[in-house]
Design an enzyme around this catalytic site. Structure first.
Site, PDB file in Angstrom:
ATOM      1  N   CYS A 108     -45.208  31.459 -71.680  1.00 28.09           N
ATOM      2  CA  CYS A 108     -45.514  31.342 -70.255  1.00 28.09           C
ATOM      3  C   CYS A 108     -45.968  32.696 -69.715  1.00 28.09           C
ATOM      4  O   CYS A 108     -45.294  33.709 -69.914  1.00 28.09           O
ATOM      5  CB  CYS A 108     -44.280  30.859 -69.505  1.00 28.09           C
ATOM      6  N   GLU A 109     -47.098  32.703 -69.051  1.00 26.72           N
ATOM      7  CA  GLU A 109     -47.633  33.962 -68.557  1.00 26.72           C
ATOM      8  C   GLU A 109     -46.862  34.520 -67.361  1.00 26.72           C
ATOM      9  O   GLU A 109     -47.028  35.685 -67.005  1.00 26.72           O
ATOM     10  CB  GLU A 109     -49.109  33.817 -68.184  1.00 26.72           C
ATOM     11  N   HIS A 147     -43.332  34.694 -67.041  1.00 29.12           N
ATOM     12  CA  HIS A 147     -42.139  35.448 -67.425  1.00 29.12           C
ATOM     13  C   HIS A 147     -42.176  35.909 -68.879  1.00 29.12           C
ATOM     14  O   HIS A 147     -41.223  36.516 -69.355  1.00 29.12           O
ATOM     15  CB  HIS A 147     -40.878  34.591 -67.220  1.00 29.12           C
ATOM     16  N   GLN A 187     -48.657  25.487 -68.796  1.00 25.46           N
ATOM     17  CA  GLN A 187     -48.882  24.188 -69.428  1.00 25.46           C
ATOM     18  C   GLN A 187     -50.017  23.409 -68.781  1.00 25.46           C
ATOM     19  O   GLN A 187     -50.824  22.777 -69.468  1.00 25.46           O
ATOM     20  CB  GLN A 187     -47.593  23.366 -69.398  1.00 25.46           C
TER      21      GLN A 187
END
Length: 197
Positions: free
Chosen positions: A85-86, A88, A126
């Protein structure tokens, strides 16, 4: 484009120091190298051409098995993927399900897996990942419709904040004939269950 391992090692040492740790203690001494190797693997898709696996197609009518023309969708379920995930830099992982209505050209099923793997091996969210997979297939393969359904568990939901260990996220991206909900209903039912061998 390969990641800069040396720089990642330096920055990982700095990060460990910033959280109050000693990067030279025995348990952490190899951590900067391990993180650099991990990032090299996790972000191998940065700068890679996700459409490249779709370049080799097979003619449906003139190919090796013209008597096996698909009369409906080609559906590949349960493609395992993992990404980061960009927001965190925590992992998320799950399954991608891809369906397409072929035109005159089809592609080997492994090519669809490679598209997912390439696009997932980048800092992602996503929602965008599903859209990118759908766009890549729609724009580079002879299709009348594309459907991408993704179901994933996110570290930023399960390990921090509300810590919802059982929560998963479902996203749908549709192109062509599958933008109509009635056209994709049967496929979504097959993805959601069906008789799995």
């Amino acid at each position: 484009m390969a990641v800069d391992r040396e720089r990642i090692e330096r920055l990982t040492r700095e990060l460990l120091e910033a959280i109050g740790e000693d990067p030279d203690r025995p348990g952490l001494k190899q951590t900067p190298t391990r993180v650099a190797e991990l990032y090299d693997e996790f972000f191998a898709g940065v700068g890679a051409d996700a459409a490249a696996p779709l370049a080799h197609t097979i003619s449906v009518s003139r190919g090796p098995a013209p008597e096996t023309l698909p009369s409906g969708a080609v559906l590949l379920r349960d493609i395992r993927f993992r990404s980061v995930c960009e927001h965190h830099l925590l992992p998320f992982a799950g399954h991608a399900h891809i369906a397409y209505l072929p035109g005159e050209q089809v592609v080997g099923l492994g090519a669809l897996v490679k598209v997912v793997e390439t696009l997932a091996s980048r800092p992602q969210v996503q929602e965008r990942l599903g859209e990118q997979i759908a766009d890549t297939i729609d724009e580079n393969l002879d299709t009348r419709g594309v459907l991408v359904v993704m179901d994933a568990v996110h570290g930023c939901v399960t390990m921090r904040g509300g810590r919802q260990a059982d929560a998963s996220t479902l996203t749908i991206a549709a192109r062509g004939e599958y933008t109509e909900s009635t056209a994709r209903a049967e496929l979504i039912a097959l993805i959601g269950g069906g008789d799995r061998a």
